[in-house]
Design a protein around this motif. Structure first.
Motif, PDB file in Angstrom:
ATOM      1  N   SER A  80     -44.551  69.153 -44.474  1.00  0.00           N
ATOM      2  CA  SER A  80     -43.418  69.603 -45.272  1.00  0.00           C
ATOM      3  C   SER A  80     -43.354  71.094 -45.410  1.00  0.00           C
ATOM      4  O   SER A  80     -42.293  71.667 -45.470  1.00  0.00           O
ATOM      5  CB  SER A  80     -43.501  68.986 -46.665  1.00  0.00           C
ATOM      6  N   VAL A  86     -48.693  70.467 -49.588  1.00  0.00           N
ATOM      7  CA  VAL A  86     -47.924  69.283 -49.936  1.00  0.00           C
ATOM      8  C   VAL A  86     -48.874  68.125 -50.167  1.00  0.00           C
ATOM      9  O   VAL A  86     -49.681  67.810 -49.320  1.00  0.00           O
ATOM     10  CB  VAL A  86     -46.930  68.939 -48.828  1.00  0.00           C
ATOM     11  N   GLN A  90     -46.593  62.961 -52.183  1.00  0.00           N
ATOM     12  CA  GLN A  90     -45.205  63.265 -51.868  1.00  0.00           C
ATOM     13  C   GLN A  90     -44.780  62.608 -50.564  1.00  0.00           C
ATOM     14  O   GLN A  90     -43.631  62.714 -50.158  1.00  0.00           O
ATOM     15  CB  GLN A  90     -45.002  64.777 -51.785  1.00  0.00           C
ATOM     16  N   ARG A  92     -45.459  63.180 -47.395  1.00  0.00           N
ATOM     17  CA  ARG A  92     -45.043  63.996 -46.263  1.00  0.00           C
ATOM     18  C   ARG A  92     -46.076  64.026 -45.143  1.00  0.00           C
ATOM     19  O   ARG A  92     -45.834  64.574 -44.095  1.00  0.00           O
ATOM     20  CB  ARG A  92     -44.767  65.428 -46.714  1.00  0.00           C
ATOM     21  N   LEU A 141     -40.517  67.546 -54.998  1.00  0.00           N
ATOM     22  CA  LEU A 141     -40.224  67.566 -53.572  1.00  0.00           C
ATOM     23  C   LEU A 141     -38.997  68.430 -53.286  1.00  0.00           C
ATOM     24  O   LEU A 141     -38.863  69.007 -52.206  1.00  0.00           O
ATOM     25  CB  LEU A 141     -39.998  66.138 -53.070  1.00  0.00           C
ATOM     26  N   LEU A 144     -38.906  72.067 -51.671  1.00  0.00           N
ATOM     27  CA  LEU A 144     -38.818  72.336 -50.237  1.00  0.00           C
ATOM     28  C   LEU A 144     -37.437  72.861 -49.859  1.00  0.00           C
ATOM     29  O   LEU A 144     -37.286  73.539 -48.836  1.00  0.00           O
ATOM     30  CB  LEU A 144     -39.115  71.064 -49.441  1.00  0.00           C
ATOM     31  N   GLN A 205     -33.256  72.902 -44.300  1.00  0.00           N
ATOM     32  CA  GLN A 205     -34.188  73.331 -45.341  1.00  0.00           C
ATOM     33  C   GLN A 205     -34.295  74.850 -45.356  1.00  0.00           C
ATOM     34  O   GLN A 205     -34.327  75.469 -46.419  1.00  0.00           O
ATOM     35  CB  GLN A 205     -35.567  72.708 -45.119  1.00  0.00           C
TER      36      GLN A 205
END
Length: 329
Positions: A80, A86, A90, A92, A141, A144, A205
């Motif tokens: 992530s 991370v 979560q 990821r 989260l 991100l 992102q």
């Protein structure tokens, strides 16, 4: 069985995994014909090679710069963020199946890449600021999409010397009177490897996490060799302005690098030797805005002590008339 289905079965055994060993279309046609059922023209085969190379689910990829085809492999498990940040909760790092050694190995690559990006920018007169705490275990989260891994600061009114960049007072004063910042903030999203399955998430992102800065960069460690992937990134860049670049370091090259701490503390000659391993490539140039989104930046300052530290550091540089690296970096 249709031609496409036959090719999907045959191509994985015929194509090399290394793009440097890519097979030209004429040779691939010859190899395919030895095992195909049915009589298909060269034009039909070339058409299918071209169409399938644009499909992320197909086994064939086309070389980005040059001629030939190679086998599209599964991407490196996506992390992530570009830090040791991370948490497993979560979700990821699920692709690594809970293997703690594999996770540590993957995160070590990420740390090395972050260290290389930092040193590269420092030597190119950009001042990096790293976000860390906003990505630690238990952090939302959604962070991100709100924070980049790194802010790259370009001072627009300065002259370099051995210790710092001296800010020119008259240019500094003029920009302040015009309401312009004397620096340019670029939010950087770092990733190990691009893939047709995930490049859009990477890109947006980077865009979302940098709406408050003057520009955004998506920086990959591994080279981008897939033509369809590079074209997709350029198309998004044309629409949204996020810059895309690669350092030319595949996972094997990252594994060969010294640990992140050694990269950051290397002597000048060692650093020069490390950077000689890079094959930096600009896939698409970023577009920068003149102004910072001050309202969004103020909102993040209230949420994050790191954003407040970024602002304090920039203010101290202006007050002192010298741009210096972030303390403790």
């Amino acid at each position: 069985m249709s031609l496409r289905n036959q090719l999907s079965d045959l191509l994985p055994t015929l194509l090399p995994s290394n793009p440097a060993d890519a097979i030209k279309g004429t040779e691939l046609i010859r190899l395919v014909r030895l095992q195909l059922t049915g009589n298909y023209s060269d034009a039909s085969l070339r058409y299918h090679f071209s169409i399938m190379s644009c499909d992320p689910a197909s086994p064939i990829a086309k070389v980005e710069k040059g001629q030939g085809y190679y086998r599209r492999t599964a991407p490196v498990p996506a992390l992530s963020g570009a830090q040791e940040l991370v948490s497993l909760s979560q979700g990821r790092l699920d692709d690594l199946g809970g293997d703690s050694k594999a996770i540590d190995h993957a995160l070590e690559r990420v740390k090395k890449f972050r260290a290389i990006v930092r040193r590269f920018n420092e030597l190119n007169s950009r001042f990096p600021f790293e976000f860390r705490n906003v990505f630690t275990a238990g952090s939302p989260l959604g962070n991100l999409w709100k924070y980049p891994e790194m802010i790259l600061v370009d001072w627009q009114t300065g002259e370099e010397n051995d210790e710092a960049m001296v800010l020119e007072s008259r240019m500094l004063s003029l920009k302040q009177r015009l309401g312009l910042p004397p620096f340019r903030l670029t939010g950087a999203r770092l990733r190990i490897q691009a893939s047709l399955h995930g490049f859009r998430e990477d890109f947006f992102q980077a865009l979302s996490a940098s709406t408050w800065t003057q520009g955004a960069e998506l920086i990959y460690a591994a080279p981008i060799l897939d033509e369809a992937l590079a074209d997709g990134l350029r198309a998004l860049n044309a629409a949204f302005g996020v810059g895309v670049s690669s350092f030319g370091l595949d996972v094997e090259a990252l594994d060969d690098l010294p640990r992140a701490a050694n990269i950051l503390n290397a002597h000048p000659k060692e650093t020069e030797a490390l950077l000689e391993r890079l094959q930096f490539e600009r896939i698409a140039a970023p577009r920068h805005r003149q102004h910072i989104e001050w309202g969004a930046m103020e909102a993040l300052r209230r949420e994050s002590e790191e954003t407040a530290s970024l602002i304090d550091w920039l203010c101290e540089c202006i007050d002192e008339g010298k741009a210096r690296p972030f303390p403790g970096a």
